[in-house]
Scaffold this motif. Structure first.
Motif, PDB file in Angstrom:
ATOM      1  N   ILE A 155      -1.746  23.956 128.672  1.00  0.00           N
ATOM      2  CA  ILE A 155      -0.568  24.756 128.319  1.00  0.00           C
ATOM      3  C   ILE A 155      -0.855  26.242 128.489  1.00  0.00           C
ATOM      4  CG2 ILE A 155       0.953  25.386 126.406  1.00  0.00           C
ATOM      5  CD1 ILE A 155       0.629  22.461 125.422  1.00  0.00           C
ATOM      6  N   ALA A 156      -2.045  26.684 128.079  1.00  0.00           N
ATOM      7  CA  ALA A 156      -2.408  28.096 128.220  1.00  0.00           C
ATOM      8  C   ALA A 156      -2.435  28.506 129.690  1.00  0.00           C
ATOM      9  CB  ALA A 156      -3.765  28.365 127.573  1.00  0.00           C
ATOM     10  N   GLY A 157      -2.958  27.653 130.554  1.00  0.00           N
ATOM     11  CA  GLY A 157      -2.995  27.957 131.984  1.00  0.00           C
ATOM     12  C   GLY A 157      -1.607  28.045 132.582  1.00  0.00           C
ATOM     13  N   ILE A 158      -0.718  27.115 132.209  1.00  0.00           N
ATOM     14  CA  ILE A 158       0.651  27.132 132.722  1.00  0.00           C
ATOM     15  C   ILE A 158       1.387  28.374 132.239  1.00  0.00           C
ATOM     16  CG2 ILE A 158       2.872  25.942 132.605  1.00  0.00           C
ATOM     17  CD1 ILE A 158       1.274  23.304 132.596  1.00  0.00           C
ATOM     18  N   VAL A 159       1.212  28.724 130.974  1.00  0.00           N
ATOM     19  CA  VAL A 159       1.865  29.917 130.424  1.00  0.00           C
ATOM     20  C   VAL A 159       1.379  31.174 131.150  1.00  0.00           C
ATOM     21  CG1 VAL A 159       2.001  31.394 128.369  1.00  0.00           C
ATOM     22  CG2 VAL A 159       2.394  28.936 128.176  1.00  0.00           C
ATOM     23  N   LEU A 160       0.097  31.275 131.407  1.00  0.00           N
ATOM     24  CA  LEU A 160      -0.430  32.450 132.109  1.00  0.00           C
ATOM     25  C   LEU A 160       0.105  32.538 133.534  1.00  0.00           C
ATOM     26  CD1 LEU A 160      -4.116  32.542 130.868  1.00  0.00           C
ATOM     27  CD2 LEU A 160      -2.293  34.147 130.331  1.00  0.00           C
ATOM     28  N   ILE A 161       0.258  31.418 134.209  1.00  0.00           N
ATOM     29  CA  ILE A 161       0.812  31.417 135.560  1.00  0.00           C
ATOM     30  C   ILE A 161       2.266  31.883 135.536  1.00  0.00           C
ATOM     31  CG2 ILE A 161       1.518  29.916 137.475  1.00  0.00           C
ATOM     32  CD1 ILE A 161      -1.056  28.290 136.901  1.00  0.00           C
ATOM     33  N   VAL A 162       3.062  31.376 134.596  1.00  0.00           N
ATOM     34  CA  VAL A 162       4.471  31.759 134.496  1.00  0.00           C
ATOM     35  C   VAL A 162       4.606  33.239 134.158  1.00  0.00           C
ATOM     36  CG1 VAL A 162       6.572  31.417 133.138  1.00  0.00           C
ATOM     37  CG2 VAL A 162       5.286  29.446 133.944  1.00  0.00           C
ATOM     38  N   VAL A 163       3.795  33.738 133.233  1.00  0.00           N
ATOM     39  CA  VAL A 163       3.844  35.153 132.857  1.00  0.00           C
ATOM     40  C   VAL A 163       3.487  36.035 134.057  1.00  0.00           C
ATOM     41  CG1 VAL A 163       2.669  36.913 131.461  1.00  0.00           C
ATOM     42  CG2 VAL A 163       3.468  34.804 130.405  1.00  0.00           C
ATOM     43  N   THR A 164       2.507  35.636 134.827  1.00  0.00           N
ATOM     44  CA  THR A 164       2.112  36.411 136.004  1.00  0.00           C
ATOM     45  C   THR A 164       3.233  36.454 137.032  1.00  0.00           C
ATOM     46  OG1 THR A 164      -0.193  35.806 135.664  1.00  0.00           O
ATOM     47  CG2 THR A 164       0.407  36.593 137.852  1.00  0.00           C
ATOM     48  N   ILE A 165       3.877  35.331 137.284  1.00  0.00           N
ATOM     49  CA  ILE A 165       4.979  35.300 138.249  1.00  0.00           C
ATOM     50  C   ILE A 165       6.121  36.187 137.782  1.00  0.00           C
ATOM     51  CG2 ILE A 165       6.771  33.806 139.232  1.00  0.00           C
ATOM     52  CD1 ILE A 165       4.620  31.596 139.343  1.00  0.00           C
ATOM     53  N   LEU A 166       6.471  36.120 136.493  1.00  0.00           N
ATOM     54  CA  LEU A 166       7.563  36.951 135.976  1.00  0.00           C
ATOM     55  C   LEU A 166       7.228  38.437 136.057  1.00  0.00           C
ATOM     56  CD1 LEU A 166       8.705  34.847 132.891  1.00  0.00           C
ATOM     57  CD2 LEU A 166       9.859  35.114 135.088  1.00  0.00           C
ATOM     58  N   LEU A 167       5.977  38.788 135.746  1.00  0.00           N
ATOM     59  CA  LEU A 167       5.570  40.196 135.852  1.00  0.00           C
ATOM     60  C   LEU A 167       5.641  40.698 137.289  1.00  0.00           C
ATOM     61  CD1 LEU A 167       2.568  40.518 133.380  1.00  0.00           C
ATOM     62  CD2 LEU A 167       4.750  41.691 133.268  1.00  0.00           C
ATOM     63  N   LEU A 168       5.202  39.875 138.228  1.00  0.00           N
ATOM     64  CA  LEU A 168       5.255  40.284 139.626  1.00  0.00           C
ATOM     65  C   LEU A 168       6.692  40.481 140.096  1.00  0.00           C
ATOM     66  CD1 LEU A 168       2.439  38.119 141.237  1.00  0.00           C
ATOM     67  CD2 LEU A 168       2.444  40.577 140.856  1.00  0.00           C
ATOM     68  N   LEU A 169       7.586  39.597 139.681  1.00  0.00           N
ATOM     69  CA  LEU A 169       8.991  39.750 140.060  1.00  0.00           C
ATOM     70  C   LEU A 169       9.600  41.003 139.435  1.00  0.00           C
ATOM     71  CD1 LEU A 169      10.243  36.062 139.837  1.00  0.00           C
ATOM     72  CD2 LEU A 169       9.801  37.402 141.900  1.00  0.00           C
ATOM     73  N   PHE A 170       9.272  41.269 138.186  1.00  0.00           N
ATOM     74  CA  PHE A 170       9.793  42.435 137.489  1.00  0.00           C
ATOM     75  C   PHE A 170       9.264  43.728 138.102  1.00  0.00           C
ATOM     76  CE2 PHE A 170       9.589  45.473 133.897  1.00  0.00           C
ATOM     77  CZ  PHE A 170      10.955  45.581 133.666  1.00  0.00           C
ATOM     78  N   ILE A 171       7.980  43.785 138.351  1.00  0.00           N
ATOM     79  CA  ILE A 171       7.371  44.990 138.924  1.00  0.00           C
ATOM     80  C   ILE A 171       7.875  45.212 140.344  1.00  0.00           C
ATOM     81  CG2 ILE A 171       5.167  45.952 139.707  1.00  0.00           C
ATOM     82  CD1 ILE A 171       3.912  44.741 137.197  1.00  0.00           C
ATOM     83  N   LYS A 172       8.105  44.128 141.080  1.00  0.00           N
ATOM     84  CA  LYS A 172       8.630  44.249 142.441  1.00  0.00           C
ATOM     85  C   LYS A 172       9.995  44.927 142.438  1.00  0.00           C
ATOM     86  CE  LYS A 172       9.966  41.249 146.265  1.00  0.00           C
ATOM     87  NZ  LYS A 172      10.059  39.862 146.704  1.00  0.00           N
ATOM     88  N   LYS A 173      10.850  44.583 141.486  1.00  0.00           N
ATOM     89  CA  LYS A 173      12.167  45.208 141.397  1.00  0.00           C
ATOM     90  C   LYS A 173      12.054  46.688 141.048  1.00  0.00           C
ATOM     91  CE  LYS A 173      14.702  41.060 140.181  1.00  0.00           C
ATOM     92  NZ  LYS A 173      15.530  40.375 139.202  1.00  0.00           N
ATOM     93  N   ILE A 174      11.134  47.025 140.167  1.00  0.00           N
ATOM     94  CA  ILE A 174      10.942  48.431 139.786  1.00  0.00           C
ATOM     95  C   ILE A 174      10.465  49.250 140.981  1.00  0.00           C
ATOM     96  CG2 ILE A 174       9.513  49.983 138.396  1.00  0.00           C
ATOM     97  CD1 ILE A 174       9.611  47.910 136.187  1.00  0.00           C
ATOM     98  N   ILE A 175       9.537  48.709 141.744  1.00  0.00           N
ATOM     99  CA  ILE A 175       9.001  49.431 142.899  1.00  0.00           C
ATOM    100  C   ILE A 175      10.083  49.623 143.958  1.00  0.00           C
ATOM    101  CG2 ILE A 175       7.363  49.256 144.823  1.00  0.00           C
ATOM    102  CD1 ILE A 175       5.426  47.934 142.823  1.00  0.00           C
ATOM    103  N   ASN A 191      13.311  49.726 143.472  1.00  0.00           N
ATOM    104  CA  ASN A 191      14.268  50.691 142.937  1.00  0.00           C
ATOM    105  C   ASN A 191      13.736  52.128 143.081  1.00  0.00           C
ATOM    106  OD1 ASN A 191      16.724  51.310 141.711  1.00  0.00           O
ATOM    107  ND2 ASN A 191      15.782  51.371 139.684  1.00  0.00           N
ATOM    108  N   SER A 192      12.480  52.329 142.810  1.00  0.00           N
ATOM    109  CA  SER A 192      11.886  53.663 142.932  1.00  0.00           C
ATOM    110  C   SER A 192      11.866  54.131 144.383  1.00  0.00           C
ATOM    111  CB  SER A 192      10.470  53.667 142.367  1.00  0.00           C
ATOM    112  OG  SER A 192      10.494  53.421 140.992  1.00  0.00           O
ATOM    113  N   ILE A 193      11.538  53.236 145.301  1.00  0.00           N
ATOM    114  CA  ILE A 193      11.506  53.604 146.721  1.00  0.00           C
ATOM    115  C   ILE A 193      12.912  53.952 147.211  1.00  0.00           C
ATOM    116  CG2 ILE A 193      11.078  52.691 149.044  1.00  0.00           C
ATOM    117  CD1 ILE A 193       8.690  51.161 147.828  1.00  0.00           C
TER     118      ILE A 193
END
Length: 103
Positions: free
Chosen positions: A33-53, A55-57
């Protein structure tokens, strides 16, 4: 040449500890469960940061177009900072402020 038996015993002890730790993790549903949660959190962070970048560009590109392409006289540093932080909406606000005569 002397053989150092203490280092050999130490290496076996470390290997034994690693094997015990691995056997504790193996089959434990918490780690799954910890591994799956970490994978999901990483994917969500990458998607969120991608939108911010993106938008800034876009904000930077629009700033350059407005400042140099359309030759609108905006205060350079504040307009640049606002357009990079808030993207196209930031440069839009700066244009509205210029329209109403506040800049």
């Amino acid at each position: 040449m002397a053989i150092d038996f203490t280092s050999m015993l130490l290496d076996e002890n470390i290997a034994g500890n690693a094997a015990n730790t691995a056997s504790n993790i193996l089959g434990n549903p918490f780690w799954l469960i910890a591994g799956i949660v970490l994978i999901v959190v990483t994917i969500l962070l990458l998607l969120f940061i991608k939108k911010i970048i993106i938008n800034s560009i876009l904000g930077l590109i629009l700033f350059l177009v407005v400042k140099f392409g359309l030759a609108v006289q905006l205060p350079t540093i504040p307009a640049l900072v606002v357009s990079i932080i808030f993207g196209p909406a930031g440069i839009g606000v700066m244009l509205l402020l210029k329209f109403f005569g506040l800049f």
